[in-house]
Design a protein around this motif. Sequence first.
Motif, short mmCIF file in Angstrom:
data_model
loop_
_atom_site.label_atom_id
_atom_site.label_comp_id
_atom_site.label_asym_id
_atom_site.label_seq_id
_atom_site.Cartn_x
_atom_site.Cartn_y
_atom_site.Cartn_z
N UNK A 97 0.84 -1.20 0.00
CA UNK A 97 0.00 0.00 0.00
C UNK A 97 0.87 1.25 0.00
N UNK A 98 0.36 2.32 -0.57
CA UNK A 98 1.14 3.55 -0.70
C UNK A 98 1.67 4.03 0.65
N UNK A 99 0.81 4.02 1.67
CA UNK A 99 1.23 4.53 2.98
C UNK A 99 2.39 3.72 3.55
N UNK A 155 6.12 9.55 13.16
CA UNK A 155 5.46 10.83 12.87
C UNK A 155 4.76 10.76 11.52
N UNK A 156 5.44 10.19 10.52
CA UNK A 156 4.81 10.09 9.20
C UNK A 156 3.58 9.17 9.26
N UNK A 157 3.68 8.09 10.01
CA UNK A 157 2.55 7.17 10.14
C UNK A 157 1.37 7.86 10.81
N UNK A 158 1.66 8.70 11.81
CA UNK A 158 0.59 9.45 12.48
C UNK A 158 -0.12 10.37 11.50
N UNK A 159 0.65 11.08 10.68
CA UNK A 159 0.05 11.99 9.70
C UNK A 159 -0.78 11.21 8.68
N UNK A 160 -0.25 10.09 8.20
CA UNK A 160 -1.00 9.28 7.23
C UNK A 160 -2.30 8.76 7.82
N UNK A 207 -9.81 15.11 -0.06
CA UNK A 207 -9.90 14.12 -1.14
C UNK A 207 -8.56 13.97 -1.86
N UNK A 208 -7.89 15.12 -2.08
CA UNK A 208 -6.59 15.07 -2.75
C UNK A 208 -5.54 14.35 -1.94
N UNK A 209 -5.60 14.48 -0.60
CA UNK A 209 -4.65 13.81 0.27
C UNK A 209 -4.96 12.32 0.41
N UNK A 210 -6.24 12.01 0.51
CA UNK A 210 -6.63 10.62 0.76
C UNK A 210 -6.48 9.73 -0.46
N UNK A 211 -6.72 10.29 -1.65
CA UNK A 211 -6.74 9.48 -2.87
C UNK A 211 -5.55 8.56 -3.03
#
Length: 597
Positions: free
Chosen positions: A415-417, A444-449, A495-499
Amino acid sequence: MISSRRLPNKRLQRTGISVPLIDNLSHDAVVSRPLKRNVRRLCVTWLCEKENDEMKSVAVIGIFMLLCFGFCVSPCAAQGSLAGDWIGGIDFGNSWQPINLHFKTDQQGITGTLDLPQQGRNGLPLNRVVLESSHVRIEWQGRSGLAIYEGELRDGGIMGNFRQGETKATFILAHETRIDPKIYDRYAGSYKLKSDRFIDIGPDDESDGRLRFLDSKTGRFGVLYPTSDSDFFSGPSFSIPLPVDIRIKFIRNERGEATGLSWQQGNSGALAARKVNPYRKKEVTLRNGNAVLTGTLVLPLKKGPHPAIVLVSPGYSLDRQNGVYPYFFVRQGLAFFALDKRTVDGKSVDYLHSSFEERAEDVLAGVRLLKARKDIKPNQIGLWGSSLSSWIAPLAATLSPDIAFLILKVPSALPVSENILYEIESDMREAEFSDSDIAKARALRKLVSTTILTNTGWVKAKAEVEKSKAEKWFGYARVGWFLSMKVPPDRATLDGLQGPLRYDPFPVLERVTCPVLVINGELDKSVDTKVSVPIMKKALQKARNKQYTIIVLPKANHGLAESVTGYGSEAARNKKYVIEYWNTMAAWLRRHVDARN
């Protein structure tokens, strides 16, 4: 899955936000040697295939000419002048920072500007330029202090020492002659040195439109820099222009068409090559919803219909020039198609805010256009995807039965994340951060995602990002943009962030039933090959796909170039692909595509 646009990992895009570069990056000292000038007389008989729609025959042309090899010093360099364009870089020992310099000479003296291509900073005024005999001193006020370049002008180049504050390095610059870019199109194509050796050449947007070359026998690749309309040189590796390693002189007929070239590598004798596999180009326009798309179709000149391959753009923007790829595929008997512009409501737009589905639909619009052409075999149209676009190509194949095959270069089945976390860790290990710092950046990146995907915890996430911004590892976590974002975001921003983040390739791959070739690199630092390949295999098996091939190339990085560690800092010194990449594609296409007419 990203790399810097100026490095040889062709058309690779990472999934996160890249780390800004500072004034200085780094690399190994390049020891230059005097450039030899050899004059050789060749008597060559060429078999020249006329390259136009009216080609009726093969003409035998006797050519007796004097070819000058070695580095052809341009007049300004030979006369001790700096005027003109210079290309090269700063060598910091473990990294290389590309730079371009542009000088003008007038009654007041020498003025100039500096380009830092990796940073997107161009036309930076130089503070001072001094040329005394052959000694050159260049001063520029950078963000990290006054940068000083001191070197000697010799053999068509400038070599010397660089310093900025406590930072010291060496630098190399080669003089480049400015020529009409239209000439590059005349030289694009395939040249036959021997029965089993070809030189594919084509202009590439990622090399600022310059010609790139590929030696089919050795895997050697690089950028060609002009010293005249017909003479070009290349350095010892992809990004380093000096000392000269390869010299090419193009041979043209009375109409200015390229009919062949002379190739000399190192101190070896010159080899003659004739231009083969003639082609024709056609610009096409098509629509997908409210988007107007333009693309370039490259067709073998021989009578069709032909199978076709569509390049799915790996980046967030579309390239007009795709290097050697069109001519490699034409040499295999395929037509080549790539989109090169996207317009919505009269404005040029990229894919930065587009979903993967939107991108796949644009690709399928191109496939439909090809399918309707009489010179294309409608049941033999495939897709080539690389890095990020190796997520797009399989998605397109599940949305249309018209996709006959897929070639996926360095795909990730994660997966992208999750892939972003692997990239962050790779970058930090290259920079020699501790395990503790790597864990903090990943967390930190995982929290933001997670915040983006669940649309919850925005205030907490922003507070954590704010608290961490002073950490040395902060830039590697790819969350700096979060500081200036309004939280919670509006619907369009969300939407742009989640896509892209919510994309999981596994459910897509388990529905792909057409023939698939997957090529990964053992040393890929943008895709966790050891984890991804078993997942890819499991997904295709679940699809009951009986015609998939997965290979992992030893010592190959994310661009499938030969590498020692696979880290991006080596990219400037890459000079050869793992040759099995190209050989495997050619052999696989012969088994799965009928290029006969």
